[in-house]
Design an enzyme around this catalytic site. Structure first.
Site, short mmCIF file in Angstrom:
data_model
loop_
_atom_site.label_atom_id
_atom_site.label_comp_id
_atom_site.label_asym_id
_atom_site.label_seq_id
_atom_site.Cartn_x
_atom_site.Cartn_y
_atom_site.Cartn_z
N CYS A 1 1.09 -19.83 14.55
CA CYS A 1 2.10 -19.87 15.61
C CYS A 1 2.28 -18.45 16.11
O CYS A 1 1.33 -17.69 16.16
CB CYS A 1 3.40 -20.48 15.08
N HIS B 1 4.56 11.93 -10.33
CA HIS B 1 3.93 10.61 -10.28
C HIS B 1 4.88 9.60 -10.91
O HIS B 1 5.04 9.54 -12.13
CB HIS B 1 2.59 10.65 -11.03
#
Length: 638
Positions: free
Chosen positions: A26, A553
């Site tokens: 759609c 990190h």
């Protein structure tokens, strides 16, 4: 842009080519019919950077892509050998409960021409605006040519619906399209017009009287007729010899279905259509403001689960039977409520990435596509979505009170305001719809600005304030000693060699230490700049004014999250000072995903120094406390 890899990832994520029965799209999402839903990897697809959201609803596996869904769809069809020409097998039609099957049928029939239908409706609305403003007259050639361009699809609806319904029901779409053509044939239109005259002569078929009706622009009769034709086609395929099947099957279907439609299916379906239209109208007229309040409040919830398709035929049926529809004016405030909430997020947030996402979502929402705003901005933050629904409910109530109607079909968008203009010209209903739409946008925006981002933005402001206070107490030390790094997180201190990752624990990436975080923020540990930022936002590289290269990190193997649960508040090249907010992450969500949150803090250029030492003492550490220090080589110190 190439969508080959995205298409491959989606096909793999839905269980592979063998698991796909059919696929369509759609305005923003791919709609898969799968043999086995349990083979689809929803969570993996949700983390893909090219996918906004995954929704399983109405028996469909829906992958929300965004405005470029058609390009992805074409690539999937190319790789999968499926798409518009893929015919769903009979088993797929029988799977799921009755409601899911109904939603699946409706979406499959109406989705293929939704864009053309919306464009035609907008053109009709613009023509009405031109007439109301005196720019065109209805007898001018310009008006008439544009009018037939805008009206052709709706006038010949039975042909278009015959084609898509035939594909959905597993029959020949050209055969069912021919049946739709019979309903709109000039002879039948002429017979209908003649039957309305006082001296009309009763016409029959094989002695059975025929009730002629105007089937142009009708919706329900052709869908029922297509289902009967496809069933009859399958039965013929079972009993007719192969040598005559190709032409005798269409012959039998046309000879039986077309008369049956005029005699029974058409009148029965028309009476059903009228019953639905007048029944809805009676409910609406009982309390228009209440209808607006409910529809405006829950519409976006229905869109999330794909349930809004159940109301699309009702809108079209209202236009065909009544000549106008009152549902779309109630839906437009729901759309603009989410636009307002997205604007509120854009104006309030300090996150540059979220700001851009909110801005683009609001822009798409203005033109009737709310999925980017809902899935990317308001729903993940919860309160903006709720405030958008509140705005939609209030705006819908105002539109309902004004008795606003739409006179051509289209997606609820800013262009719908032109479609609200009655044939007689502007009236109070148009201004009421405009007021309701504006109210929804303002309520969604203002409430979001006031209290729309408590879970992220309030915490961020608090985190920045506390870190700024901490920075104020140790800032002189940071200035006086460029060889000291301060803790970028609060949490439990851990020696680097104890990190459960050999790459970090071995010191291969550099010397340093680790912190198991107790909150969700990474703060700047020194004066310097952002040297690098991973695309997945789980790690950041910094460079101090004195030349220290630092890597932070967050977590172990968190790169696999593809950026989910991480937010960056800086970009490469930004200047930083102690206490600035660098990264934000959802600690609980990352833990729930099964990842270790231990955060190594590494001095990448450790070889440039005589030693890297851990200055922190004790088990816990807080932002602003001395954390790491470097000892320079003697020659360099001199």
């Amino acid at each position: 842009m190439s969508y080959q890899q995205l298409a491959r990832d989606i096909i793999s994520g839905v269980g592979g080519r063998a698991n796909i029965i059919s696929v369509m799209h759609c305005a923003t999402r791919l709609r898969f019919k799968l043999k086995d839903l349990t083979l689809a990897e929803s969570e993996r697809l949700k983390t893909h950077p090219g996918i906004i959201m995954v929704v399983v609803s109405g028996g469909q596996f829906q992958v929300v892509i965004g405005n470029h869904v058609h390009d992805v769809y074409k690539e999937i069809c190319l790789q999968n050998g499926s798409g518009e020409d893929a015919v769903p097998v009979a088993k797929a039609e029988k799977s799921g409960n009755l409601f899911n099957r109904l939603i699946d049928i409706i979406s499959a029939i109406f989705t293929p021409f939704l864009g053309v239908m919306a464009g035609s409706g907008i053109l009709k609305g613009l023509l009405a605006l031109c007439v109301a403003c005196g720019w065109l007259t209805t007898d001018s050639g310009t008006y008439q040519i544009w009018y037939v361009a805008s009206d052709a699809l709706f006038y010949f609806f039975p042909l278009v619906l015959g084609y898509t319904a035939g594909k959905k029901f597993g029959g020949s779409p050209f055969l069912t399209m021919a049946i739709g053509g019979a309903l709109t044939h000039p002879l039948m239109i002429q017979a209908f017009q003649s039957s309305t005259q006082p001296d009309a002569v009763l016409v029959g078929f094989l002695g059975i009287p025929v009730t002629f009706l105007n089937y142009s622009s009708s919706v329900i009769p052709i869908i029922f007729a297509a289902w009967i034709s496809c069933w009859l086609e399958k039965q013929c395929g079972k009993v007719l010899p192969a040598v005559i099947k190709n032409f005798f099957t269409p012959l039998i279907c046309l000879m039986i279905t077309v008369p049956l439609t005029f005699l029974l299916i058409g009148p029965a379906a028309t009476w059903l259509s009228q019953g639905l239209a007048y029944g809805y109208q009676a409910i609406y007229l009982f309390a228009p403001w209440l209808a607006g309040l409910v529809i405006g409040g829950i519409w976006q919830v229905c869109v999330i689960f794909g349930l809004h398709w159940g109301l699309v035929p009702l809108m079209m049926n209202n236009l065909a039977v009544l000549g106008h529809d009152t549902l779309v004016p109630l839906i437009l405030p729901a759309v603009m409520g989410q636009v307002g909430a997205s604007l509120g997020v854009m104006l309030r947030t300090r996150d540059p990435q979220l700001k851009v996402l909110a801005g683009s979502g609001a822009t798409a929402g203005v033109f009737g596509i709310t999925e980017p705003a809902v899935y990317g901005v308001t729903l993940p933050n919860r309160r903006p979505f709720i405030f958008g629904c509140v705005g939609g409910a209030l705006g819908g109530a105002v539109s309902g009170l004004s008795s606003a109607s739409v006179y051509s079909f289209g997606l609820a968008s800013i262009f719908s305001l032109a479609q609200f203009i009655p044939p007689a010209g502007m009236d109070i209903s148009v201004w009421g719809a405009a007021l309701g739409t504006l109210l929804a946008l303002l309520v969604g925006c203002i409430l979001t600005l006031i209290a729309g981002l408590p879970t992220i933005e309030t915490a961020t402001v608090a985190g920045v304030a506390s870190s700024a206070n901490a920075a104020a107490s140790w800032l002189p030390t940071a200035v006086e000693n460029d060889d000291t790094l301060f803790a970028p997180l609060s949490g439990k201190l851990l020696a680097l060699e104890k990190v459960a990752d050999t790459t970090f624990a071995s010191g291969l990436l550099g010397a340093g230490a680790a912190i198991i975080p107790h909150d969700n923020y990474v703060l700047a540990p020194f004066h310097g700049e952002v040297a690098s930022l991973f695309a997945t936002r789980h790690a950041i590289g910094l460079l101090s004014h004195s030349g220290i290269e630092l890597l932070i990190h967050v977590g172990i193997d968190t790169v696999k999250l593809n950026g989910q649960h991480f937010t960056a508040h800086v970009k490469p090249g930004d200047t930083i000072q102690p206490g600035d907010l660098l990264l934000e992450f959802d600690r609980q969500a990352i833990k729930n995903a099964g990842f270790d949150l231990t955060t190594p803090v590494i001095i990448s250029n450790s070889e440039d120094y005589a030693a890297v030492v851990t200055l922190a003492s004790g088990e816990l550490i807080h932002p602003g406390a001395p954390f790491l220090g470097v000892q320079r080589n003697t020659k360099e110190s001199v």
